[in-house]
Each structure stands twice: as structure tokens, then as C-alpha cells.
Design a protein around this motif. Structure first.
Motif, PDB file in Angstrom:
ATOM      1  N   GLU A   1       1.480   6.483  -7.106  1.00 11.24           N
ATOM      2  CA  GLU A   1       0.394   7.310  -7.429  1.00 11.24           C
ATOM      3  C   GLU A   1       0.620   9.048  -7.307  1.00 11.24           C
TER       4      GLU A   1
ATOM      5  N   ARG B   1       0.880  -1.305  -0.084  1.00 14.35           N
ATOM      6  CA  ARG B   1      -0.096  -0.047  -0.029  1.00 14.35           C
ATOM      7  C   ARG B   1       0.836   1.296   0.090  1.00 14.35           C
TER       8      ARG B   1
ATOM      9  N   GLY C   1      -1.207  -6.461  -4.195  1.00 15.29           N
ATOM     10  CA  GLY C   1      -2.283  -6.178  -3.362  1.00 15.29           C
ATOM     11  C   GLY C   1      -3.360  -6.770  -3.028  1.00 15.29           C
ATOM     12  N   PHE C   2      -3.966  -7.053  -4.060  1.00 15.27           N
ATOM     13  CA  PHE C   2      -5.335  -7.885  -4.164  1.00 15.27           C
ATOM     14  C   PHE C   2      -5.309  -9.110  -3.763  1.00 15.27           C
TER      15      PHE C   2
ATOM     16  N   LEU D   1       2.149   1.731  -3.433  1.00 17.20           N
ATOM     17  CA  LEU D   1       1.034   2.374  -4.386  1.00 17.20           C
ATOM     18  C   LEU D   1       0.877   3.719  -4.234  1.00 17.20           C
TER      19      LEU D   1
ATOM     20  N   LEU E   1       1.641  -3.975  -8.888  1.00 19.82           N
ATOM     21  CA  LEU E   1       1.139  -3.942  -7.152  1.00 19.82           C
ATOM     22  C   LEU E   1      -0.089  -3.906  -6.733  1.00 19.82           C
ATOM     23  N   ILE E   2      -1.101  -3.392  -7.718  1.00 23.00           N
ATOM     24  CA  ILE E   2      -2.539  -3.562  -7.341  1.00 23.00           C
ATOM     25  C   ILE E   2      -3.043  -5.096  -7.369  1.00 23.00           C
ATOM     26  N   ILE E   3      -2.252  -5.863  -8.256  1.00 23.73           N
ATOM     27  CA  ILE E   3      -2.624  -7.281  -8.492  1.00 23.73           C
ATOM     28  C   ILE E   3      -2.031  -7.810  -7.164  1.00 23.73           C
TER      29      ILE E   3
ATOM     30  N   SER F   1       3.064   3.457 -14.304  1.00 24.07           N
ATOM     31  CA  SER F   1       1.642   2.714 -14.576  1.00 24.07           C
ATOM     32  C   SER F   1       1.834   1.091 -14.537  1.00 24.07           C
TER      33      SER F   1
ATOM     34  N   ALA G   1       2.499   0.197 -11.091  1.00 30.28           N
ATOM     35  CA  ALA G   1       1.122   0.460 -10.078  1.00 30.28           C
ATOM     36  C   ALA G   1       0.147  -0.920 -10.556  1.00 30.28           C
ATOM     37  N   ALA G   2      -0.026  -1.114 -11.658  1.00 32.91           N
ATOM     38  CA  ALA G   2      -0.915  -2.287 -12.111  1.00 32.91           C
ATOM     39  C   ALA G   2      -0.347  -3.656 -11.411  1.00 32.91           C
TER      40      ALA G   2
END
Length: 81
Positions: free
Chosen positions: A17, A10, A59-60, A13, A55-57, A49, A52-53
Motif C-alpha cells: 500500500e 500485515r 490475512g482475513f 500489506l 494478501l487481504i484474503i 493491486s 494486495a487483494a
């Protein structure tokens, strides 16, 4: 499961961002028009970008593992093969 990896992802991210928002604004408000063309701002935004994509995966997946009470290695798909 420990909350440490979720906090690290987090924080990453938020940092990415912040850079995605701040780098173009720096170019817009600080630099004059002739100076803006010298720094490739779009070259910064594409790798940020993609990071970030990713890290989003991650993190999910960490959030799913935390909510199910398992480690991230214990996540499996329940879809039929």
C-alpha cells in the motif's frame, strides 16, 4: 496459533500500500511532464493491486483462524452444500 504469519502478511500489506501511494506521487511531484510518460506507472499499480487483494484474503483467513483458536487448515464453511 502463532502471530508470526499475521505479522508478515500485515507488513506485506503496508509495503504494497505504501508503494501504491508513493509511486504515483513520485511521478507527480518529482518528474516533469515529459518525463512522466517514459515510466509506465499504471503497469506498476495493477500487479500491486492484485497482490494486495491476495494478501487481504490470506490475512482475513489468518485472522479468522486466530480468533477461532484453530489453525488455518481447520477453517471450514458452515454453509449447506
Amino acid at each position: 496459533m502463532s502471530e508470526g504469519p499475521i505479522i508478515v502478511v500485515r507488513f506485506g500489506l503496508f509495503a504494497i500500500e505504501g508503494l501504491q501511494f508513493g509511486v504515483p506521487l513520485f511521478g507527480l511531484y518529482v518528474l516533469r511532464a515529459p518525463e512522466r510518460g517514459q515510466i509506465p506507472f499504471r503497469a506498476w499499480l495493477i500487479p500491486l493491486s492484485l497482490c494486495a487483494a491476495g494478501l487481504i484474503i490470506v490475512g482475513f483467513a489468518l485472522l479468522l483462524a486466530s480468533m477461532s483458536g484453530r489453525s488455518i487448515d481447520g477453517l471450514t464453511s458452515s454453509l449447506p452444500v
